[in-house]
Scaffold this motif. Structure first.
Motif, short mmCIF file in Angstrom:
data_model
loop_
_atom_site.label_atom_id
_atom_site.label_comp_id
_atom_site.label_asym_id
_atom_site.label_seq_id
_atom_site.Cartn_x
_atom_site.Cartn_y
_atom_site.Cartn_z
N PRO A 139 3.20 3.57 -1.70
CA PRO A 139 3.50 3.77 -3.12
C PRO A 139 4.99 3.65 -3.46
O PRO A 139 5.35 3.12 -4.51
N GLU A 140 5.84 4.12 -2.58
CA GLU A 140 7.28 4.04 -2.84
C GLU A 140 7.76 2.59 -2.82
O GLU A 140 8.51 2.17 -3.70
N LYS A 163 0.83 -1.20 0.00
CA LYS A 163 0.00 0.00 0.00
C LYS A 163 0.86 1.25 0.00
O LYS A 163 0.40 2.33 -0.37
N LYS A 181 5.87 -0.04 -3.33
CA LYS A 181 5.25 -0.71 -4.46
C LYS A 181 6.01 -0.44 -5.75
O LYS A 181 6.21 -1.34 -6.56
#
Length: 101
Positions: free
Chosen positions: A15-16, A13, A18
């Motif tokens: 973003p970095e 969850k 992912k």
């Protein structure tokens, strides 16, 4: 106790994180394809080593992600399993962003 898939889903969850995970997907795809092909033939790493001349230690390193094989080495591995290498370029969804490292 949290299972692996739930834990992974929670981590992704971020973003970095992912983006980093997604950037490694091609490497993991190669590793998984190699392991699945070898196992489908009921070959051990030692068997594959004997068929290719690539040391069992190097095969282990490739499979655990600590060695990045050249295309030539992946072709040798495929040939040792009676297969050939096929590489594909797949169009991205226009909304996807790809990180090039």
């Amino acid at each position: 106790m949290v299972n692996y898939n739930d834990y992974k889903e929670q981590l992704l969850k971020d973003p970095e994180l992912k983006a980093e995970y997604d950037a490694l997907e091609p490497e993991y795809d190669i590793i998984n394809a190699m392991i699945e092909a070898r196992k489908s033939l009921k070959m051990t790493q030692k068997d594959l080593s004997e068929a290719t001349g690539i040391t069992q230690a190097d095969i282990s390193r490739i499979e655990n992600g600590t060695r990045n094989p050249s295309i030539e080495m992946v072709k040798r591995l495929a040939a040792g399993m009676g297969m050939r290498l096929k590489l594909e370029f797949i169009p991205l969804d226009p909304r996807e962003k790809v990180s090039i490292r």
